[in-house]
Design a protein around this motif. Sequence first.
Motif, short mmCIF file in Angstrom:
data_model
loop_
_atom_site.label_atom_id
_atom_site.label_comp_id
_atom_site.label_asym_id
_atom_site.label_seq_id
_atom_site.Cartn_x
_atom_site.Cartn_y
_atom_site.Cartn_z
N THR A 1 9.08 -4.32 -2.53
CA THR A 1 10.22 -3.52 -2.11
C THR A 1 11.21 -4.34 -1.29
OG1 THR A 1 9.02 -2.93 -0.11
CG2 THR A 1 8.81 -1.46 -1.97
N ASP B 1 3.94 -0.45 -6.91
CA ASP B 1 3.91 0.90 -6.39
C ASP B 1 4.85 1.08 -5.20
OD1 ASP B 1 2.03 1.55 -8.27
OD2 ASP B 1 0.32 1.51 -6.90
N GLU B 2 5.16 -0.01 -4.54
CA GLU B 2 6.00 0.07 -3.34
C GLU B 2 7.49 -0.02 -3.66
OE1 GLU B 2 4.43 -3.18 -1.09
OE2 GLU B 2 2.85 -1.96 -0.17
#
Length: 404
Positions: A15, A68-69
């Motif tokens: 991210t 996922d982040e």
Amino acid sequence: MLHRRTLLTTIGAATLVPAAPAILRAAETPGVTATEIRLGNTMPYSGPASAYGTIGKAIAARFKMANDEGSFAGRKVKFISYDDGYSPPKTFEQTRRLIEEDKVAALFADLGTPTNSAIQRYVNQKKVPHLFLATGADKWGDYKHFPWTIGWQPSYVTEAQVYAKYILKQKPDAKIGILYQNDDFGKDYLTGMRDVLKGNYEKQVKTVSFEVTDATIDSQLVSLQADGIDVLMTIATPKFAAQSIRKVAQMNWKPMHVLTGVSVSVGAVMIPAGPENGVGIISSAYLKDPTDQRWDNDAGMKQWRAFMAKYYPDGDLKDGGNVSGFAFTHTMLHVLAQCGNDLSRENIMKQATSLHDLENPVLLPGIKLNTGPTNYHPVRQLQLMRWTGKTWDLFGDIIEGAST
């Protein structure tokens, strides 16, 4: 499930960069589309060095966590990892597949000295980033001849220099026996020993080699014992390192035993060898040992354990290879983040060679990563340690290497 023969894993990224419009065309930027960036890897999921396969699985899991982040400028990472069985011809075949068929943007954390040696010239001719290799061969720092290849861990030459200095301090007149893998991995340690012993090398050192295809190294150890060796250095991958520890114990031989840092995993080496058989062995580290209680409340290792619990629950918490995979990927994520929206091979390489005091949650305190246009050895520091029968006990100061 992760397949033993051929591992093909699609995972994600971090991210660290906010989403932004994709401005690069795939035709101009190999391995990059509006939604993904492809990274390739070869790893010995089978064969004589299969104990290292867990590193590839940890890398895949870490990218999944990052996916996922979030993403990199709206892109996820597709990590493609193939089994090469620690066989150089197979490595070359799989690498050509990654570059010419999968069209990856870069190669990342390929494992092994002989295997990477087989592809180094080809990869550099293709001008594909060959990043953060899972091997400490000194030649990965040869930025003049191979500008697209960069190592990650401390050079084996530097590591051997540290051992030689320690041996001379403890036993200045020792007769040193070196059991080494007969390839660039093993020979780098001989170079480091020569650097320190200089004119005394021939007088003090006896060497015996083995091939990675050998069944055992028993006869080599018997010959060293018969020569009255005071200090034994074992330069081997995990399978043979464990064999060496067991055989020395069976012979009731008590030399000072020095073990290469690539084979100190508690789960993959010390326990299979018999934990009590290795008491007193000297080695070195730059990563935190997951079995060392001093890191129980360490923030970085808590982060690693949380990652393992969620993303690689089948992984061995005693295996330092899983710490290595986490560490390598942490660096790669930083590089991709620094690339912003320019994920061209040229910019990936530029960012990989522009690291300044980069911290890593699982490196030993005080060790940071640095690279530059003329520095292709990101980690140049390590610390000596001794096996207690249960864990590795660090001692002395962080030592700075000076390999070229």
